[in-house]
Enzyme design. Structure first.
Site, PDB file in Angstrom:
ATOM      1  N   SER A 137       0.786  -1.236   0.000  1.00  0.00           N
ATOM      2  CA  SER A 137       0.000   0.000   0.000  1.00  0.00           C
ATOM      3  C   SER A 137       0.819   1.288   0.000  1.00  0.00           C
ATOM      4  CB  SER A 137      -0.964  -0.003   1.188  1.00  0.00           C
ATOM      5  OG  SER A 137      -1.991  -0.953   0.997  1.00  0.00           O
ATOM      6  N   CYS A 154       7.105  -2.137   6.368  1.00  0.00           N
ATOM      7  CA  CYS A 154       7.579  -2.844   7.552  1.00  0.00           C
ATOM      8  C   CYS A 154       8.831  -2.177   8.109  1.00  0.00           C
ATOM      9  CB  CYS A 154       7.902  -4.297   7.215  1.00  0.00           C
ATOM     10  SG  CYS A 154       6.538  -5.196   6.465  1.00  0.00           S
ATOM     11  N   GLY A 182       3.713   0.405  10.691  1.00  0.00           N
ATOM     12  CA  GLY A 182       3.939  -0.171  12.004  1.00  0.00           C
ATOM     13  C   GLY A 182       5.395  -0.528  12.194  1.00  0.00           C
ATOM     14  N   ASN A 358       8.710  -6.979  12.351  1.00  0.00           N
ATOM     15  CA  ASN A 358       7.658  -5.976  12.193  1.00  0.00           C
ATOM     16  C   ASN A 358       6.413  -6.437  12.958  1.00  0.00           C
ATOM     17  OD1 ASN A 358       6.986  -8.105  10.362  1.00  0.00           O
ATOM     18  ND2 ASN A 358       5.632  -6.698   9.289  1.00  0.00           N
ATOM     19  N   PRO A 359       5.336  -5.651  13.022  1.00  0.00           N
ATOM     20  CA  PRO A 359       4.169  -6.027  13.840  1.00  0.00           C
ATOM     21  C   PRO A 359       3.526  -7.350  13.479  1.00  0.00           C
ATOM     22  CG  PRO A 359       4.080  -3.697  13.337  1.00  0.00           C
ATOM     23  CD  PRO A 359       5.217  -4.252  12.532  1.00  0.00           C
ATOM     24  N   CYS A 360       3.618  -7.759  12.226  1.00  0.00           N
ATOM     25  CA  CYS A 360       2.951  -9.000  11.812  1.00  0.00           C
ATOM     26  C   CYS A 360       3.906 -10.196  11.765  1.00  0.00           C
ATOM     27  CB  CYS A 360       2.300  -8.814  10.442  1.00  0.00           C
ATOM     28  SG  CYS A 360       0.927  -7.659  10.473  1.00  0.00           S
ATOM     29  N   SER A 361       5.157  -9.981  12.104  1.00  0.00           N
ATOM     30  CA  SER A 361       6.170 -11.044  12.260  1.00  0.00           C
ATOM     31  C   SER A 361       6.686 -11.647  10.960  1.00  0.00           C
ATOM     32  CB  SER A 361       5.645 -12.182  13.153  1.00  0.00           C
ATOM     33  OG  SER A 361       5.609 -11.766  14.494  1.00  0.00           O
ATOM     34  N   GLU A 362       6.348 -11.068   9.795  1.00  0.00           N
ATOM     35  CA  GLU A 362       6.904 -11.663   8.576  1.00  0.00           C
ATOM     36  C   GLU A 362       8.262 -11.081   8.204  1.00  0.00           C
ATOM     37  OE1 GLU A 362       4.355  -8.311   6.734  1.00  0.00           O
ATOM     38  OE2 GLU A 362       4.387  -9.566   8.526  1.00  0.00           O
ATOM     39  N   THR A 545      -1.266  -9.413   3.018  1.00  0.00           N
ATOM     40  CA  THR A 545      -1.871  -9.058   1.718  1.00  0.00           C
ATOM     41  C   THR A 545      -3.345  -8.725   1.846  1.00  0.00           C
ATOM     42  OG1 THR A 545      -2.422 -11.336   1.034  1.00  0.00           O
ATOM     43  CG2 THR A 545      -0.215 -10.522   0.491  1.00  0.00           C
ATOM     44  N   THR A 547      -5.363  -5.436   1.980  1.00  0.00           N
ATOM     45  CA  THR A 547      -5.967  -4.501   1.029  1.00  0.00           C
ATOM     46  C   THR A 547      -5.555  -4.819  -0.405  1.00  0.00           C
ATOM     47  OG1 THR A 547      -5.870  -2.826   2.761  1.00  0.00           O
ATOM     48  CG2 THR A 547      -6.341  -2.063   0.533  1.00  0.00           C
ATOM     49  N   ILE A 548      -4.271  -5.125  -0.621  1.00  0.00           N
ATOM     50  CA  ILE A 548      -3.849  -5.408  -1.997  1.00  0.00           C
ATOM     51  C   ILE A 548      -4.429  -6.723  -2.489  1.00  0.00           C
ATOM     52  CG2 ILE A 548      -1.752  -4.034  -1.753  1.00  0.00           C
ATOM     53  CD1 ILE A 548      -0.175  -6.665  -1.625  1.00  0.00           C
TER      54      ILE A 548
END
Length: 996
Positions: A137, A154, A182, A358-362, A545, A547-548
């Site tokens: 985004s 990220c 984030g 990062n906040p989502c751990s990826e 993934t 919104t995209i």
């Protein structure tokens, strides 16, 4: 933002890339090969129907869904609506981004010739136009605008054991949140509360400093929006304050419960919620192999001083592990990150360790760094003859990774340290979406060995092709600046990926073909990397993934399985339509079912939402259609095994939460965490349904008290690490109603069923009894409803709060359900759902209703106009609001738009549909009948069956998608969101719950 557009370009060592055509034709622009149409993009509040966004004459390809075009228009188009600067079509958006990338590629020496630059432009345009991939985004927000050219979603920060560093951490997080992204960081360098300061005093410890950061994040709304900021906080398992860290959020959940029961305003936007801490971050414990082995053996484990590294305390490893699992059982935090596994796959150990994510751990990389993301739509590579187009998949991967690397040449960053690290290591995060849909379309169960093998082979090819291109780029524009000291480690990790690929055991021709291509790619990676080095320290991750994914019209996000077998399709004239996933007929054909049998199965799914007992469907094929929620939900270990299958082929990690049912035990969470370590995952997060008792719109099921005692069905003595509670006995006293009391009767209709609700009150207006009568009911149902009314009335008189009944019975789902004739409750999932929502509106105060998300039509309209549901001071909020002429006109307008969008259509009531008696509902029934006929014709033409219902997408979501009580409401349009990786995503408008 730091300005990097003037940074020196990379040295050019080769002659530039030769770009091969993948999809395009020489001399033909991709825009000229599609049919364009003008649309009116309109977004409405799902409850009131009021328009909150409108842009006319927006140009999109005719094959883009209404949902995709709406999300892109509202989220990504730049310029004020109605101004000359406003973007008016997809062409402008794509050109703004692509032409910026091409110009930067030319400037920095990426292309061998001008023709190669033109081919690159056309291929990138084609892929975006045809929804083959999408950038993250921030690219769509910022690239090509006057805003800072932020391309990364990220971020990882760092903090040291000093006040200067801690205060700088607060500041840097604030800038990142302000930009809509984030960040994550590891607090383990901060000395513990069990250690001394240089002055001789006792240190505060990292948990205390988390309070300040949490308050900052709660104040600075991400990107200026009303949603909260996204952040990750990590603490090493050997930190002396680890036990306090583990229990922080679980204790706060207890506080939320106690304060709410005491009458405080604990709504997420309420004035008292600020007394609750640590709610703006995901917490994760960074565990080591040493610790996990001690857990298995039941040994002691040492907690180490931050200043000296000496062991200052020993704990029982198994007990500490149980506390982690118990806290996660209670409130979903903390997750775990497996430190040794993460750093075993680290390409830059000579520069520094990987400490956080990062906040989502990826995204897992160096401190003070960032990563830009892009995802490929896997279903676009499944050909009509059900083969996976391996060659094009690899070619598109190499094209996209080239574009992602170019973006670093012109990107801006929120801090200079992040900019410097990112430019020096050029971390990228290519990934994919629609894996769940691809597996279903190819006849693979998500939790099957065949499904895991195909997913692993595709992921291996994705990362292998990316690093192959990275090595080719290194020969042209040079390796990343930090490569030289890390060359040996980087090449070692490449060999690890190659060796993991060699261990795959393909089960089908498709798997074999993909793995063969991956083997060639990894062989080239090792060879070229030894010669040229690599342009990028990191290449791939699996992101949410959200919104995209909607932008690409994906059925599933990231690595997630299909959320449900029923989706919702937006209608051009407004509203939405329930449809069976388009991948299901394709999967049935592949499995050998004839058209008649397949249609019967699809009809069954449309009616029931699952495949159980579908006529003609072999039970052996049920697993192909298993989903994340519903009657055949994938088991928790099915999620873990899928993650483990693809993890060896990713540079980073995976954004995914392992969902567990409300009945799951602490031991099951321990098993998930332990197996994640054994299977080689880098990170894991869990969520037990309904565990967050303070979550808005909680269903109230399960009487969750925040302890594990009753969840497993075991006696308290057998439950792991039960919480000690002080029991206070009391005897309730019945407060009888006066002989003569005030009462009011409300007539209503729900889905065609008419009824009457009579409510009696005490002198002070408090509810004390109810009576329910329904038209055309038999003696048995009448008796049941009388008994139910008496039970509720006696409970009210013994002091059971009305809000408890509302929590229990609202959102119950059973027939009859559907539209009502009540302007305040337009849709009801059952008669009980309607009755208790109506009682809440009539007898509960505004603050209590607001916490539960139950509002009148007037309050919803006020929220759209002012951003607040709250009435002005002195305004009466209890009591029924009468429908106005504007309400009726608004409903008729909506129903008319439904009919016009799908007319002409012959009137045909679906079998089993109930008649509608209430006049106010009759127009809707006509629209429903028209939709049925129209969509039946569409099903014959397109192989997709559509149920004969047209409702608000939120109501349909709750009826067919299974229980999602803990998902938050979308702050933009009000629809209940659904999980996407570690985040939540709104299917109505594309908004996310925090992660970018």
């Amino acid at each position: 933002m730091t300005d990097t557009t003037q940074a020196p370009s990379a040295s050019t060592t080769g002659q530039g890339l030769t770009i091969e055509r993948i999809y395009t034709t020489p001399g033909v622009h991709p825009y000229d090969e599609v049919t364009w149409e003008k649309r009116e993009v309109e977004q409405t509040n799902w409850k009131t129907g009021e328009v909150i966004f409108r842009q006319e004459d927006v140009e999109f390809p005719d094959f883009w869904s209404v949902n995709a075009s709406t999300i892109v228009t509202t989220k990504y188009f730049r310029g004020a609506v109605g101004s000359p600067q406003r973007e008016t079509g997809l062409k402008q958006l794509i050109d703004r981004v692509v032409l910026t990338y091409v110009a930067a590629g030319r400037k920095h020496g990426y292309f061998a010739t001008e023709d190669d630059a033109l081919v690159f432009e056309h291929e990138l345009t084609y892929c975006l136009l045809h929804q083959i991939f999408s950038f993250n985004s921030p690219v769509w927000f910022n690239v090509g605008t006057k805003s800072p050219q932020q391309v990364s979603a990220c971020f990882i920060l760092s903090v040291d054991d000093s006040m200067d560093s801690i205060l700088n951490w607060y500041k840097e997080e604030g800038f990142i949140f302000k930009g809509g992204s984030g960040a994550g960081l590891n607090l383990s360098r901060i000395r513990s509360s069990k250690e001394l300061l240089s002055s001789g005093g006792t240190a505060s410890g990292p948990v205390s400093f988390m309070r300040g950061a949490d308050a900052s994040a709660g104040t600075i709304k991400s990107g200026g929006a009303t949603r909260r900021a996204a952040k990750m906080v990590v603490l090493d398992v050997d930190h002396p304050d680890i036990e306090t860290f583990i229990e922080t959020k679980a204790r706060e959940e207890d506080k939320i419960r106690a304060l709410r029961d005491a009458g405080f305003d604990m709504d997420l936007g309420g004035e008292d919620i600020t007394s609750v801490q640590y709610q703006n971050a995901n917490n994760s414990v960074r565990v080591s192999d040493e610790f996990m082995r001690a857990v298995e053996a039941g040994d002691e484990f040492g907690l180490r001083s931050r200043t000296t590294g000496d062991v200052i305390e020993k704990v029982d490893a198994r007990e500490l592990f149980e506390k982690m699992a118990k806290a996660a059982w209670e409130c979903a935090d903390p997750g775990v990150q497996y430190d040794d596994t993460i750093n075993h796959w680290h390409t830059n150990p000579e520069t520094g360790r990987i400490n956080a994510s990062n906040p989502c751990s990826e995204y897992m990389s160096l401190d003070n760094s960032s990563c830009n993301l892009a995802s490929l739509n896997l279903l676009k590579f499944l050909t009509d003859d059900n083969t996976f187009d391996t060659e094009r998949f690899q070619a598109v991967t190499e094209l996209v990774i080239t574009a992602m690397d170019i973006s670093i040449c012109f990107a801006d960053f929120p801090t200079e340290s992040i900019g410097e690290t990112t430019r020096n290591f050029r971390q990228l995060g290519i990934g994919y979406a629609n894996l769940g849909a691809l597996l279903m379309a190819t006849g693979h169960g998500y939790d099957s060995e065949g499904g895991r093998q195909l997913a692993a082979a595709i992921t291996s090819l994705l990362t292998g092709a990316s690093y192959k291109r990275s090595a080719e780029l290194a020969a042209i524009v040079g390796p990343y600046a930090g490569y030289a000291p890390n060359a040996e480690a980087h090449q070692r990790v490449m060999r690890q990926h190659r060796d993991a690929n060699a261990q795959l055991a393909p089960m089908h021709e498709m798997d074999t073909h993909v793995q063969d291509a991956a083997t060639e790619a990894w062989d080239a990676v090792v060879t070229l990397g030894a010669e040229n080095g690599f342009r990028n320290a990191q290449a791939s991750v699996l992101a949410p993934t959200g919104t995209i994914g909607f932008m690409m019209d994906c059925d599933t996000t990231g690595i997630e399985p299909d959320f449900s077998l029923v989706k919702f399709k937006k209608l051009v004239g407004g509203g939405s339509m329930q449809i069976v996933n388009q991948t299901i007929p394709r999967a049935l054909r592949l499995l050998g079912y004839d058209d008649v049998t397949a249609q019967g199965i699809v009809d069954h799914i449309a009616e029931h939402g699952h495949v159980i007992d579908a006529p003609g469907l072999d039970p052996e094929h049920y697993s192909v259609f298993d989903t994340a929620m519903g009657e055949r939900a994938i088991a928790p270990m099915g999620h873990v095994r899928m993650m483990a299958a693809v993890q060896p082929f990713l540079s980073g990690a995976i954004s995914k939460t392992v969902n567990l049912p409300e009945s799951a035990t602490v031991e099951e969470i321990e098993e998930v965490y332990l197996e994640g370590w054994k299977l080689g995952l880098k990170a894991l997060a869990v969520y037990r349904d309904n565990c967050k008792v303070g979550q808005p719109l909680s269903s109230g099921k399960g009487e969750n008290k925040g302890t594990a005692d009753d969840s497993s069905g075991k006696p308290a003595a057998e439950a792991p690490a039960p919480a000690v509670e002080k029991v206070v006995e009391y005897r309730p006293v019945r407060r009888r109603l006066p002989k003569r009391r005030t009462a009011q009767t409300t007539s209503f209709a729900v889905g065609g069923a008419e009824g009457y609700l009579t409510a009696g009150t005490y002198e002070n207006g408090d509810l004390g009894e109810i009576f329910l009568k329904f038209g055309k009911q038999g003696s048995t149902l009448a008796g049941v409803m009388d008994a139910f009314s008496i039970a509720v009335s006696v409970g009210l008189q013994y002091g059971v709060p009305l809000e408890t009944y509302v929590e229990k019975f609202s959102n119950l789902r059973f027939e009859p359900a559907g539209m009502t004739d009540d302007p305040d409750v337009r849709m009801a999932q059952s008669l009980m759902d309607y009755v208790f929502r109506r009682l809440a509106l009539d007898y509960l105060d505004f603050d209590t209703r607001d916490f539960m998300g139950i509002h009148t039509a007037e309050e919803r309209a006020r929220h759209l106009a002012t951003g607040s549901y709250a009435p002005e001071a002195g305004t009466e909020t209890r009591g029924e609001s009468e429908p106005t002429q504007e309400d009726d006109a608004d409903l008729e307008s909506q129903l008319e738009s439904y009919s016009q969008s799908i007319a002409p259509a012959s009137a045909r009531r679906p079998e089993g549909a109930s008649s509608v008696a209430a006049d106010a509902v009759e127009p809707a029934d006509t629209a429903v009948e028209g939709a049925a006929a129209a969509t039946d014709r569409a099903a014959v033409a397109g192989g997709t069956t559509v149920s004969a219902e047209v409702h608000s997408s939120a109501e349909l979501m709750e009826q067919k998608l299974g229980k999602a009580a803990d998902a938050p409401l979308c702050m933009t349009c009000g629809i209940k969101m659904r999980p996407a990786g570690s985040c939540h995503i709104c299917e109505g408008c594309g908004s996310t719950s925090g992660c970018s």
